[in-house]
Structures are given as structure tokens and as C-alpha cells.
Write a protein that holds these residues in place. Structure first.
Motif, short mmCIF file in Angstrom:
data_model
loop_
_atom_site.label_atom_id
_atom_site.label_comp_id
_atom_site.label_asym_id
_atom_site.label_seq_id
_atom_site.Cartn_x
_atom_site.Cartn_y
_atom_site.Cartn_z
N UNK A 103 32.80 25.63 48.87
CA UNK A 103 33.60 25.78 47.65
C UNK A 103 34.59 26.94 47.68
N UNK A 104 34.71 27.59 48.82
CA UNK A 104 35.57 28.78 48.93
C UNK A 104 37.01 28.48 48.52
N UNK A 105 37.60 27.41 49.05
CA UNK A 105 39.00 27.11 48.75
C UNK A 105 39.21 26.80 47.26
N UNK A 106 38.31 26.05 46.66
CA UNK A 106 38.43 25.72 45.24
C UNK A 106 38.31 26.98 44.38
N UNK A 107 37.40 27.85 44.72
CA UNK A 107 37.24 29.10 43.97
C UNK A 107 38.49 29.96 44.12
N UNK A 108 39.01 30.07 45.34
CA UNK A 108 40.24 30.84 45.54
C UNK A 108 41.40 30.24 44.77
N UNK A 109 41.50 28.93 44.74
CA UNK A 109 42.54 28.25 43.96
C UNK A 109 42.37 28.54 42.47
N UNK A 110 41.15 28.46 41.98
CA UNK A 110 40.89 28.77 40.57
C UNK A 110 41.27 30.21 40.24
N UNK A 111 40.97 31.13 41.12
CA UNK A 111 41.32 32.54 40.89
C UNK A 111 42.84 32.72 40.84
N UNK A 112 43.55 32.09 41.78
CA UNK A 112 45.01 32.20 41.77
C UNK A 112 45.59 31.63 40.47
N UNK A 113 45.09 30.48 40.04
CA UNK A 113 45.55 29.86 38.79
C UNK A 113 45.26 30.77 37.60
N UNK A 114 44.08 31.30 37.53
CA UNK A 114 43.71 32.18 36.43
C UNK A 114 44.62 33.41 36.40
N UNK A 115 44.78 34.05 37.57
CA UNK A 115 45.61 35.25 37.64
C UNK A 115 47.05 34.96 37.25
N UNK A 116 47.55 33.77 37.61
CA UNK A 116 48.94 33.42 37.28
C UNK A 116 49.11 33.12 35.78
N UNK A 117 48.07 32.67 35.12
CA UNK A 117 48.19 32.29 33.72
C UNK A 117 47.60 33.32 32.75
N UNK A 118 47.00 34.37 33.28
CA UNK A 118 46.42 35.43 32.45
C UNK A 118 46.96 36.77 32.93
N UNK A 119 47.98 37.29 32.28
CA UNK A 119 48.53 38.57 32.72
C UNK A 119 47.47 39.68 32.60
N UNK A 120 47.58 40.69 33.44
CA UNK A 120 46.62 41.80 33.38
C UNK A 120 46.65 42.43 31.98
N UNK A 121 45.48 42.82 31.53
CA UNK A 121 45.38 43.49 30.23
C UNK A 121 45.70 44.97 30.40
N UNK A 122 46.37 45.51 29.43
CA UNK A 122 46.69 46.93 29.46
C UNK A 122 45.63 47.70 28.70
N UNK A 123 45.40 48.91 29.12
CA UNK A 123 44.44 49.79 28.46
C UNK A 123 45.03 50.30 27.15
N UNK A 124 44.26 50.32 26.06
CA UNK A 124 44.80 50.83 24.77
C UNK A 124 45.02 52.34 24.82
#
Length: 113
Positions: A92-113
């Protein structure tokens, strides 16, 4: 029960157990085989696995002292589970890596308050 699951769920413990599946290894051999582990973390991991009865530590009287590590019969009972986990990760390595890339592309990093 949670403490035991935390131990065998620890990535270093799993990797050490996997390396000891076929033979006895010295500390330096384990350190080379388990990529990314520090000497201190390897020492702590080996002590914990020995304490739990999953491996043995044999000191040979020589100069310098030689120390060998081997799985106990109890430790060997984990090999099938460790192998199954490794197979799952490989499958499942490739699917997990694909999921991570998709998540990172659609969820910008959160900034610290």
C-alpha cells in the motif's frame, strides 16, 4: 496491555525484531542494518526488548567485548506479524504516498496563532 502494544508498535522495535529473524547479530551489525537509528535509540530499544524477554544479550569475554543479540522463542512469535505488517506497507506504499500528496495539495499548512 497498552504498554505492550506501544512497545511492539514502535518502529525501532519492529525493525530490530525483523533484522534478528534469521540470525544472531552484534550491536554494530544491527546499527548498520536499522537505517536511521541512533546508537542511543538502538541501545534503549535493545534494553527494552531484552527486559520484555523478546531477545537475549550475550556478552563474550574478549577484547574488545563482543555482544550478540538474538530473538528468544517469545520474540520469534512476533515474526509472522512483523512480516505481515511489512507486506501490507509494501503493498500500500504507493497509495498512501498518493493520498499524502493529495492531502498536502488540498490542505494548506496551518499557521501558528
Amino acid at each position: 496491555m497498552l504498554r505492550i502494544l506501544a512497545l511492539i508498535g514502535d518502529k525501532w522495535s519492529i525493525l530490530v525484531i525483523g533484522q534478528l529473524r534469521d540470525r544472531t547479530l552484534r550491536f554494530s551489525e544491527l546499527h548498520r542494518a536499522v537505517q536511521g537509528i541512533s546508537q542511543r535509540m538502538l541501545t534503549l530499544t535493545l534494553r527494552q526488548l531484552e527486559r520484555d524477554g523478546l531477545l537475549t544479550r550475550t556478552v563474550h569475554p574478549s577484547v574488545p567485548p563482543r555482544v550478540d543479540y538474538a530473538l528468544t522463542p517469545l520474540g520469534a512469535t512476533l515474526l509472522d506479524s512483523v512480516a505481515a505488517l511489512a507486506e501490507w506497507a509494501t503493498t500500500h506504499r504507493e497509495k498512501i504516498n498518493s493520498n499524502r500528496r493529495h492531502y498536502d495539495a488540498t490542505h494548506p499548512p496551518r499557521t501558528q496563532p
